[in-house]
Design a protein around this motif. Sequence first.
Motif, PDB file in Angstrom:
ATOM      1  N   MET A 163      55.600  -3.309  50.864  1.00  0.00           N
ATOM      2  CA  MET A 163      55.754  -4.410  51.981  1.00  0.00           C
ATOM      3  C   MET A 163      54.790  -3.905  53.107  1.00  0.00           C
ATOM      4  N   ARG A 164      55.061  -2.755  53.317  1.00  0.00           N
ATOM      5  CA  ARG A 164      54.134  -2.183  54.545  1.00  0.00           C
ATOM      6  C   ARG A 164      52.711  -1.986  54.387  1.00  0.00           C
ATOM      7  N   THR A 165      52.254  -1.468  53.114  1.00  0.00           N
ATOM      8  CA  THR A 165      50.878  -1.248  52.761  1.00  0.00           C
ATOM      9  C   THR A 165      50.111  -2.357  52.167  1.00  0.00           C
ATOM     10  N   GLY A 166      50.854  -3.124  51.422  1.00  0.00           N
ATOM     11  CA  GLY A 166      50.031  -4.318  50.645  1.00  0.00           C
ATOM     12  C   GLY A 166      49.637  -3.667  49.346  1.00  0.00           C
ATOM     13  N   LYS A 167      50.223  -2.471  48.779  1.00  0.00           N
ATOM     14  CA  LYS A 167      49.863  -2.046  47.642  1.00  0.00           C
ATOM     15  C   LYS A 167      50.685  -2.259  46.404  1.00  0.00           C
ATOM     16  N   PRO A 168      50.475  -3.113  45.534  1.00  0.00           N
ATOM     17  CA  PRO A 168      51.286  -3.492  44.476  1.00  0.00           C
ATOM     18  C   PRO A 168      51.661  -2.327  43.736  1.00  0.00           C
ATOM     19  N   ILE A 169      52.924  -2.518  42.960  1.00  0.00           N
ATOM     20  CA  ILE A 169      53.614  -1.616  42.377  1.00  0.00           C
ATOM     21  C   ILE A 169      53.217  -1.708  40.754  1.00  0.00           C
ATOM     22  N   CYS A 170      52.573  -0.712  40.313  1.00  0.00           N
ATOM     23  CA  CYS A 170      52.064  -0.869  38.986  1.00  0.00           C
ATOM     24  C   CYS A 170      52.930   0.526  37.920  1.00  0.00           C
ATOM     25  N   TYR A 171      53.478   0.014  37.009  1.00  0.00           N
ATOM     26  CA  TYR A 171      54.231   0.678  35.889  1.00  0.00           C
ATOM     27  C   TYR A 171      54.098   0.554  34.697  1.00  0.00           C
ATOM     28  N   THR A 172      54.385   1.328  33.683  1.00  0.00           N
ATOM     29  CA  THR A 172      54.660   0.996  32.332  1.00  0.00           C
ATOM     30  C   THR A 172      55.846   1.583  31.654  1.00  0.00           C
ATOM     31  N   SER A 173      55.719   1.530  30.345  1.00  0.00           N
ATOM     32  CA  SER A 173      56.941   1.761  29.532  1.00  0.00           C
ATOM     33  C   SER A 173      56.480   2.417  28.191  1.00  0.00           C
ATOM     34  N   VAL A 174      57.315   2.431  27.221  1.00  0.00           N
ATOM     35  CA  VAL A 174      57.008   3.135  25.883  1.00  0.00           C
ATOM     36  C   VAL A 174      56.289   1.786  25.329  1.00  0.00           C
ATOM     37  N   ASP A 175      56.444   0.718  25.783  1.00  0.00           N
ATOM     38  CA  ASP A 175      55.768  -0.343  25.087  1.00  0.00           C
ATOM     39  C   ASP A 175      54.301  -0.473  25.382  1.00  0.00           C
ATOM     40  N   SER A 176      53.423  -1.265  24.874  1.00  0.00           N
ATOM     41  CA  SER A 176      52.220  -1.539  25.285  1.00  0.00           C
ATOM     42  C   SER A 176      51.998  -2.504  26.219  1.00  0.00           C
ATOM     43  N   GLU A 184      57.229 -11.581  46.690  1.00  0.00           N
ATOM     44  CA  GLU A 184      56.693 -13.106  46.384  1.00  0.00           C
ATOM     45  C   GLU A 184      56.356 -13.704  47.754  1.00  0.00           C
ATOM     46  N   GLU A 185      56.781 -13.042  48.764  1.00  0.00           N
ATOM     47  CA  GLU A 185      56.641 -13.634  50.368  1.00  0.00           C
ATOM     48  C   GLU A 185      55.374 -12.761  50.881  1.00  0.00           C
ATOM     49  N   SER A 186      55.523 -11.422  51.094  1.00  0.00           N
ATOM     50  CA  SER A 186      54.415 -10.612  51.678  1.00  0.00           C
ATOM     51  C   SER A 186      53.450 -10.235  50.894  1.00  0.00           C
ATOM     52  N   PHE A 187      53.307 -10.250  49.729  1.00  0.00           N
ATOM     53  CA  PHE A 187      52.076 -10.435  48.685  1.00  0.00           C
ATOM     54  C   PHE A 187      51.533 -11.682  48.327  1.00  0.00           C
ATOM     55  N   GLY A 188      52.477 -12.343  47.999  1.00  0.00           N
ATOM     56  CA  GLY A 188      52.377 -13.691  47.548  1.00  0.00           C
ATOM     57  C   GLY A 188      52.533 -13.896  45.894  1.00  0.00           C
ATOM     58  N   ALA A 213      53.504  -9.802  35.438  1.00  0.00           N
ATOM     59  CA  ALA A 213      54.067 -10.009  36.766  1.00  0.00           C
ATOM     60  C   ALA A 213      55.322 -10.085  36.805  1.00  0.00           C
ATOM     61  N   ARG A 214      55.631  -9.008  37.765  1.00  0.00           N
ATOM     62  CA  ARG A 214      57.156  -8.809  38.252  1.00  0.00           C
ATOM     63  C   ARG A 214      57.525  -9.136  39.742  1.00  0.00           C
ATOM     64  N   PRO A 215      57.643 -10.309  40.095  1.00  0.00           N
ATOM     65  CA  PRO A 215      57.874 -10.759  41.293  1.00  0.00           C
ATOM     66  C   PRO A 215      59.236 -10.267  41.959  1.00  0.00           C
ATOM     67  N   PHE A 216      59.381 -10.022  43.174  1.00  0.00           N
ATOM     68  CA  PHE A 216      60.684  -9.796  43.662  1.00  0.00           C
ATOM     69  C   PHE A 216      60.634 -10.239  45.089  1.00  0.00           C
ATOM     70  N   VAL A 217      61.833 -10.197  45.566  1.00  0.00           N
ATOM     71  CA  VAL A 217      62.281 -10.486  47.065  1.00  0.00           C
ATOM     72  C   VAL A 217      63.198  -9.560  47.547  1.00  0.00           C
ATOM     73  N   GLY A 218      63.476  -9.934  48.844  1.00  0.00           N
ATOM     74  CA  GLY A 218      64.388  -8.910  49.641  1.00  0.00           C
ATOM     75  C   GLY A 218      63.709  -7.941  50.535  1.00  0.00           C
ATOM     76  N   ASN A 219      64.625  -6.911  51.046  1.00  0.00           N
ATOM     77  CA  ASN A 219      64.118  -6.114  52.045  1.00  0.00           C
ATOM     78  C   ASN A 219      64.845  -4.667  51.806  1.00  0.00           C
ATOM     79  N   ALA A 220      64.339  -3.591  52.466  1.00  0.00           N
ATOM     80  CA  ALA A 220      64.880  -2.727  52.347  1.00  0.00           C
ATOM     81  C   ALA A 220      66.309  -2.354  52.785  1.00  0.00           C
ATOM     82  N   GLU A 221      66.706  -3.229  53.903  1.00  0.00           N
ATOM     83  CA  GLU A 221      67.988  -3.209  54.395  1.00  0.00           C
ATOM     84  C   GLU A 221      69.002  -3.965  53.550  1.00  0.00           C
TER      85      GLU A 221
END
Length: 406
Positions: A163-176, A184-188, A213-221
């Motif tokens: 939320m602070r930097t605007g960098k999306p969170i990219c990750y993977t798993s054992v799946d392809s 959803e709000e700060s990035f869109g 796409a894995r959208p989320f809401v909320g904040n650190a608090e």
Amino acid sequence: MPRALVIVLDSVGIGGAEDARAYGDEGADTVGHIAEACAAGNGDRSGLRQGPLNLPHLTALGLGLACEASTGRMPPNLAPQGPAKGAWGYGVETSKGKDTPSGHWEIAGVPVDFDWGYFPDTQPSFPKELTDAIVAQGRLPGILGDKHASGTAIIDEYGAEHMRTGKPICYTSVDSVLQIAAHEESFGLERLYDLCGIVRKLCDPYRIGRVIARPFVGNAETGFKRTGNRKDFATPPPSETILDTLSKAGRTVVTVGKIGDIFAHRNTGEEIKPHGNDACLSAAIDALKHLPEGGFVFANLVDFDSEFGHRRDIPGYAAALEAFDRRVPEIAAILREGDLVVVTADHGNDPSWRGTDHTREHTPILCFGPDVKAGPIGRRKSFADIGASVLTHLGVSHLGRGDSWV
């Protein structure tokens, strides 16, 4: 003219896969281990559920018998009280992988006989040239994560920085898969979808099955929470599925849940995508009520997998199974003469297993309807037997993979 409904209980495996050792899953058994945990009192949660696993309607259809045929063990409290009321058996996955596209495509007649691409369990996981292209084409200040991770844990870890930097969170798993989480709000939300569309094309040379796409809401608090606006950007099946066959034959097709995403929206008919198992099941039931003769409804109930399997939540998974079981009579009550219902799964996700990933397992195949002959249909050598049986039942020529039991 007959109609058909296939309901995929996402990740509800019944153990026993002969090649499970190759996937590190020898001994995994989603339904069996949940039943054992509940019988031992380890499936209790105050305000949610108590006691042994209670699935009277699925048990009557033959779920316990399918489990016993798959593993050689009858799970606690799943032995039927008399002859089975449905046709029952189990499916053996022949596709490479233990993920959503592999399982669903095989159900629809297209086993995956090629190797998916995977990202290594290293940091970083993604090739530098891919990351650079994502940043450049997505016009991003950078990305966060770049590793194998649990979807909920990585949002807790990087949500505030995202939320602070605007960098999306990219990750993977054992799946392809390459998953992208963003607020959803700060990035869109639409910006996240657009980014995933870009990344889908960038991942094609790496043979990656899905960008999600894995959208989320909320904040650190207050904490972060994923929303129901997930969207999968899948590569299309390499050959004709039963959805293509039925569409070409002029049959009505309705797809519910994430089925449209899984099949890259190719001949997926009317797509209905509510949030949650209960809403998806209600949509499937309503679609069947209004389905013309010769039509087909294909539904996925994803919460078993996403909310409980990956989170290793035995009580939650047990409660979700019991919630589905309670609605089986509701499905049966609307069936017309000639209707066929198939309840199955696409892979396992044993909540008692190590890690947070899918497990390689057999899947149940439970069939019922006014004209369905009850009894065993045996070991089905491929999930594709389901698709073949649906086409045979609907009177449409079957030229693809799989053998019909109908």
